[in-house]
Motif scaffolding. Structure first.
Motif, PDB file in Angstrom:
ATOM      1  N   PRO A  37       3.096  11.475 -38.914  1.00 32.06           N
ATOM      2  CA  PRO A  37       3.544  10.305 -37.934  1.00 32.06           C
ATOM      3  C   PRO A  37       4.720  10.744 -37.141  1.00 32.06           C
ATOM      4  CG  PRO A  37       4.379  10.443 -40.322  1.00 32.06           C
ATOM      5  CD  PRO A  37       3.441  11.287 -40.195  1.00 32.06           C
ATOM      6  N   MET A  38       4.746  10.048 -36.124  1.00 32.03           N
ATOM      7  CA  MET A  38       5.877  10.371 -35.027  1.00 32.03           C
ATOM      8  C   MET A  38       7.300  10.042 -35.613  1.00 32.03           C
ATOM      9  SD  MET A  38       5.987   9.292 -31.023  1.00 32.03           S
ATOM     10  CE  MET A  38       6.034   7.332 -31.487  1.00 32.03           C
ATOM     11  N   SER A  39       7.343   9.138 -36.334  1.00 31.16           N
ATOM     12  CA  SER A  39       8.411   8.330 -36.768  1.00 31.16           C
ATOM     13  C   SER A  39       9.201   9.342 -37.480  1.00 31.16           C
ATOM     14  CB  SER A  39       8.482   7.097 -37.625  1.00 31.16           C
ATOM     15  OG  SER A  39       7.379   7.309 -38.529  1.00 31.16           O
ATOM     16  N   ALA A  40       8.722  10.156 -38.391  1.00 29.36           N
ATOM     17  CA  ALA A  40       9.175  11.336 -39.163  1.00 29.36           C
ATOM     18  C   ALA A  40      10.091  12.443 -38.425  1.00 29.36           C
ATOM     19  CB  ALA A  40       8.089  11.894 -39.968  1.00 29.36           C
ATOM     20  N   SER A  41       9.500  12.733 -37.153  1.00 28.86           N
ATOM     21  CA  SER A  41      10.180  13.418 -36.154  1.00 28.86           C
ATOM     22  C   SER A  41      11.430  12.653 -35.630  1.00 28.86           C
ATOM     23  CB  SER A  41       9.282  14.151 -35.093  1.00 28.86           C
ATOM     24  OG  SER A  41      10.084  14.860 -34.460  1.00 28.86           O
ATOM     25  N   LEU A  42      11.096  11.610 -35.384  1.00 27.95           N
ATOM     26  CA  LEU A  42      12.341  10.494 -34.601  1.00 27.95           C
ATOM     27  C   LEU A  42      13.456  10.515 -35.556  1.00 27.95           C
ATOM     28  CD1 LEU A  42      10.283   7.980 -32.648  1.00 27.95           C
ATOM     29  CD2 LEU A  42      11.140  10.437 -31.745  1.00 27.95           C
ATOM     30  N   ALA A  43      13.114  10.550 -36.854  1.00 22.57           N
ATOM     31  CA  ALA A  43      14.236  10.181 -37.975  1.00 22.57           C
ATOM     32  C   ALA A  43      15.179  11.360 -38.151  1.00 22.57           C
ATOM     33  CB  ALA A  43      13.449   9.738 -39.416  1.00 22.57           C
ATOM     34  N   THR A  44      14.762  12.519 -37.786  1.00 23.33           N
ATOM     35  CA  THR A  44      15.856  13.640 -37.606  1.00 23.33           C
ATOM     36  C   THR A  44      16.602  13.714 -36.333  1.00 23.33           C
ATOM     37  OG1 THR A  44      13.994  15.304 -36.695  1.00 23.33           O
ATOM     38  CG2 THR A  44      14.046  14.858 -39.050  1.00 23.33           C
ATOM     39  N   SER A  45      16.439  12.971 -35.448  1.00 22.90           N
ATOM     40  CA  SER A  45      17.073  12.846 -34.026  1.00 22.90           C
ATOM     41  C   SER A  45      18.292  12.139 -34.180  1.00 22.90           C
ATOM     42  CB  SER A  45      16.034  12.707 -33.037  1.00 22.90           C
ATOM     43  OG  SER A  45      16.837  12.450 -31.944  1.00 22.90           O
ATOM     44  N   LYS A  46      19.293  12.366 -33.525  1.00 27.40           N
ATOM     45  CA  LYS A  46      20.622  11.762 -33.372  1.00 27.40           C
ATOM     46  C   LYS A  46      20.397  11.013 -32.285  1.00 27.40           C
ATOM     47  CE  LYS A  46      23.519  15.235 -35.707  1.00 27.40           C
ATOM     48  NZ  LYS A  46      24.720  15.853 -35.348  1.00 27.40           N
ATOM     49  N   VAL A  47      19.471  10.780 -31.522  1.00 26.50           N
ATOM     50  CA  VAL A  47      19.157   9.901 -30.284  1.00 26.50           C
ATOM     51  C   VAL A  47      18.971   8.616 -30.739  1.00 26.50           C
ATOM     52  CG1 VAL A  47      18.198   9.742 -28.092  1.00 26.50           C
ATOM     53  CG2 VAL A  47      19.034  11.862 -28.801  1.00 26.50           C
ATOM     54  N   PHE A  48      17.771   8.560 -31.422  1.00 26.58           N
ATOM     55  CA  PHE A  48      17.264   7.061 -32.033  1.00 26.58           C
ATOM     56  C   PHE A  48      17.829   6.786 -33.253  1.00 26.58           C
ATOM     57  CE2 PHE A  48      14.051   9.490 -29.305  1.00 26.58           C
ATOM     58  CZ  PHE A  48      13.788   8.641 -28.341  1.00 26.58           C
ATOM     59  N   PRO A  49      18.193   5.421 -33.291  1.00 25.33           N
ATOM     60  CA  PRO A  49      19.015   4.912 -34.491  1.00 25.33           C
ATOM     61  C   PRO A  49      17.764   4.523 -35.598  1.00 25.33           C
ATOM     62  CG  PRO A  49      19.585   3.799 -32.210  1.00 25.33           C
ATOM     63  CD  PRO A  49      18.328   4.616 -32.234  1.00 25.33           C
ATOM     64  N   PRO A  50      18.050   4.347 -36.864  1.00 23.88           N
ATOM     65  CA  PRO A  50      17.083   4.069 -37.626  1.00 23.88           C
ATOM     66  C   PRO A  50      16.299   2.999 -37.432  1.00 23.88           C
ATOM     67  CG  PRO A  50      19.365   4.367 -38.735  1.00 23.88           C
ATOM     68  CD  PRO A  50      19.487   4.505 -37.232  1.00 23.88           C
ATOM     69  N   MET A  51      17.050   1.676 -36.643  1.00 22.94           N
ATOM     70  CA  MET A  51      15.995   0.598 -36.535  1.00 22.94           C
ATOM     71  C   MET A  51      14.877   0.955 -35.526  1.00 22.94           C
ATOM     72  SD  MET A  51      16.881  -2.724 -34.199  1.00 22.94           S
ATOM     73  CE  MET A  51      16.246  -1.834 -32.867  1.00 22.94           C
ATOM     74  N   VAL A  52      15.114   1.571 -34.543  1.00 17.67           N
ATOM     75  CA  VAL A  52      14.051   2.287 -33.817  1.00 17.67           C
ATOM     76  C   VAL A  52      12.921   3.029 -34.345  1.00 17.67           C
ATOM     77  CG1 VAL A  52      13.604   3.683 -31.584  1.00 17.67           C
ATOM     78  CG2 VAL A  52      15.688   2.233 -31.793  1.00 17.67           C
ATOM     79  N   VAL A  53      13.450   4.001 -35.369  1.00 22.11           N
ATOM     80  CA  VAL A  53      12.606   4.747 -35.958  1.00 22.11           C
ATOM     81  C   VAL A  53      11.593   3.867 -37.213  1.00 22.11           C
ATOM     82  CG1 VAL A  53      12.515   6.677 -37.883  1.00 22.11           C
ATOM     83  CG2 VAL A  53      14.136   6.850 -36.076  1.00 22.11           C
ATOM     84  N   SER A  54      12.467   2.898 -37.630  1.00 16.30           N
ATOM     85  CA  SER A  54      11.646   1.879 -38.604  1.00 16.30           C
ATOM     86  C   SER A  54      10.409   1.126 -37.820  1.00 16.30           C
ATOM     87  CB  SER A  54      12.734   0.927 -39.341  1.00 16.30           C
ATOM     88  OG  SER A  54      13.678   1.718 -40.009  1.00 16.30           O
ATOM     89  N   MET A  55      11.099   0.599 -36.653  1.00 20.19           N
ATOM     90  CA  MET A  55       9.909  -0.142 -35.905  1.00 20.19           C
ATOM     91  C   MET A  55       8.996   0.728 -35.469  1.00 20.19           C
ATOM     92  SD  MET A  55      12.357  -2.886 -33.620  1.00 20.19           S
ATOM     93  CE  MET A  55      10.883  -3.894 -33.330  1.00 20.19           C
ATOM     94  N   VAL A  56       9.028   2.012 -35.005  1.00 19.28           N
ATOM     95  CA  VAL A  56       7.900   3.120 -34.861  1.00 19.28           C
ATOM     96  C   VAL A  56       7.091   3.314 -35.994  1.00 19.28           C
ATOM     97  CG1 VAL A  56       7.581   5.332 -34.126  1.00 19.28           C
ATOM     98  CG2 VAL A  56       9.167   3.781 -32.631  1.00 19.28           C
ATOM     99  N   SER A  57       7.626   3.157 -37.042  1.00 19.71           N
ATOM    100  CA  SER A  57       6.972   3.601 -38.063  1.00 19.71           C
ATOM    101  C   SER A  57       6.047   2.433 -38.655  1.00 19.71           C
ATOM    102  CB  SER A  57       8.043   3.929 -39.368  1.00 19.71           C
ATOM    103  OG  SER A  57       7.254   3.926 -40.597  1.00 19.71           O
ATOM    104  N   ILE A  58       6.425   1.221 -38.408  1.00 18.20           N
ATOM    105  CA  ILE A  58       5.780  -0.006 -38.761  1.00 18.20           C
ATOM    106  C   ILE A  58       4.678   0.093 -37.752  1.00 18.20           C
ATOM    107  CG2 ILE A  58       5.937  -2.592 -38.724  1.00 18.20           C
ATOM    108  CD1 ILE A  58       8.603  -2.152 -39.585  1.00 18.20           C
ATOM    109  N   GLY A  59       4.789   0.317 -36.400  1.00 17.46           N
ATOM    110  CA  GLY A  59       3.863   0.339 -35.449  1.00 17.46           C
ATOM    111  C   GLY A  59       2.928   1.257 -35.781  1.00 17.46           C
ATOM    112  N   GLU A  60       3.311   2.550 -36.294  1.00 16.96           N
ATOM    113  CA  GLU A  60       2.030   3.394 -36.516  1.00 16.96           C
ATOM    114  C   GLU A  60       1.337   3.064 -37.804  1.00 16.96           C
ATOM    115  OE1 GLU A  60       4.057   7.646 -35.317  1.00 16.96           O
ATOM    116  OE2 GLU A  60       4.726   6.863 -37.224  1.00 16.96           O
TER     117      GLU A  60
END
Length: 406
Positions: A320-343
């Motif tokens: 899942p893409m959200s796993a990679s975004l979670a390791t980035s300092k650019v995207f906050p946890p809220m964005v990562v969570s919404m991407v994860s739900i979307g996936e």
């Protein structure tokens, strides 16, 4: 007979570039297909219907984003009304005021009349229609929803224009005030201060430290104006040279994201742009790998591009893409969570649209807060500079007046 440049790939996968004389682009395409060659690119001749028009004094400057957005919306309206594509382009060619844009549409109309798909005709004008635009049009042609895709593109470009306008308004005010402050300071130090310095020297008045510093700075500016100009030019040249290097671009873009106040604004605008671009591509039927690749090309920040590239590599191996975004300092946890739900729910485009809307509002609030905070700070800054200069010049005068009154 015009000469067309082309790039093809043969059955063994070898890429080749060459030229061919032909009466039309369709003739070149048919000749290459007859040889069982995979067409990668065909460049139109520099003159003729397919060439971009050059305006004296402007060269081949492409139309701006606002003009392209208006073109997209009008073309979508015409196609939706049942007007054939060739006729729609002919109508827009006559309606658009920009001579350069008229020439581009004229070339596109000629290509479409010759049987070329609109997406391939757009490929000849990369300065006007970027990769995002071309891929979306191609998806619209494939799905038979070109009119709705063009409406989405126009809406996306309008939001992009609005975001750029907000960022520009946030950055313009402090820049203008800073330039104004530098101009006033230079005028005072090179014109007013030397006159006071001459008077003080004639009176042999004792000079406080602040006055001595101002006089030294004034002498330096008067005698080293050319040196300062050269120094600024060298700094700008070094910055551009360093920013063109991959490692330098990473360093500078990381610093931009960490700047006080401005870094937060740039980060929010980057997230908004990512969500809207990626969501538009996904909802238009472009596959997720290609969508991430295109989105990366529109990021305009090396750190964001690296984050998207890592996400693409993760998706390519099935994670899942959200796993990679979670390791980035650019995207906050809220964005990562919404991407994860979307996936997980299969509604990634919807979630990305909500993220884009949320961060559009965040950018609005950040711009308003920044403008409200910068205005008093700039006034204090400018007043402080003028105050120091006035104090440095008048303190010795007060001392002289005090001695005369005794």
């Amino acid at each position: 007979m015009p000469v067309y440049e082309y790039r093809v790939r043969d059955r063994s996968g070898k890429s080749m570039k060459s030229q061919m004389e032909a009466e039309s682009l369709a003739q070149v395409r048919d000749a290459l297909r007859a040889k069982n060659l995979l067409i990668l690119e065909i460049k139109a001749p520099k003159t003729g219907l397919s060439a971009d028009v050059k305006i004296p004094g402007l060269g081949d400057r492409p139309p701006n984003l606002k003009q392209v957005a208006v073109f997209s919306k009008q073309l979508a309206t015409l196609i939706n009304a049942g007007v054939p594509l060739v006729q729609s382009l002919a109508i827009l060619q006559r309606q658009i005021e920009s001579k350069a844009f008229q020439g581009i549409i004229k070339g596109m109309r000629a290509d479409v009349e010759a049987g070329t798909p609109l997406s391939e005709a757009l490929l000849k004008h990369p300065k006007v229609f970027n990769r995002l635009y071309i891929n979306l049009v191609k998806a619209g042609e494939t799905s038979g929803t070109l009119d709705s895709i063009l409406e989405r593109i126009a809406a996306f470009q309008e939001k992009e224009l609005a975001l750029r306008g907000k960022l520009k308004s946030a950055l313009t005010y402090p820049v203008v005030v800073l330039v104004f402050a530098i101009g006033i300071t230079y005028f005072l130090l090179t014109t007013i201060v030397p006159q006071f310095a001459g008077i003080l020297e004639q009176l042999n008045a004792p000079l406080p430290m602040i006055t001595k510093i101002l006089m030294a700075v004034s002498d330096f500016l008067k005698n080293s104006g050319l040196l300062i100009f050269v120094f600024v030019g060298v700094v700008v040249a070094l910055y551009r040279w360093y920013y063109k290097r991959p490692s330098g671009r990473v360093v500078i873009d990381r610093i931009k994201l960490r700047l006080p106040v401005f870094g937060n604004l740039l980060q929010k605008s980057a997230i908004s742009s990512f969500a809207r671009t990626f969501g538009l591509l996904i909802s238009s039927g472009v596959n997720i790998i290609e969508s991430l690749e295109i989105t990366k090309g529109t990021a305009n920040n090396a750190i964001v591009e690296e984050t998207i590239e890592n996400a693409k590599n993760v998706v390519m191996v099935g994670d899942p893409m959200s796993a990679s975004l979670a390791t980035s300092k650019v995207f906050p946890p809220m964005v990562v969570s919404m991407v994860s739900i979307g996936e997980e729910t299969g509604s990634l485009d919807t979630m990305l649209g909500k993220v884009g809307d949320f961060y559009d509002r965040e950018v609005d609030e950040a711009v308003d807060s920044l403008t409200a905070a910068i205005e008093p700070l700039m006034i204090v800054f400018l007043g402080g500079i003028v105050g120091v200069i006035v104090a440095g010049m008048f303190l010795p005068m007060f001392s002289i007046i005090g001695q005369l009154s005794q």
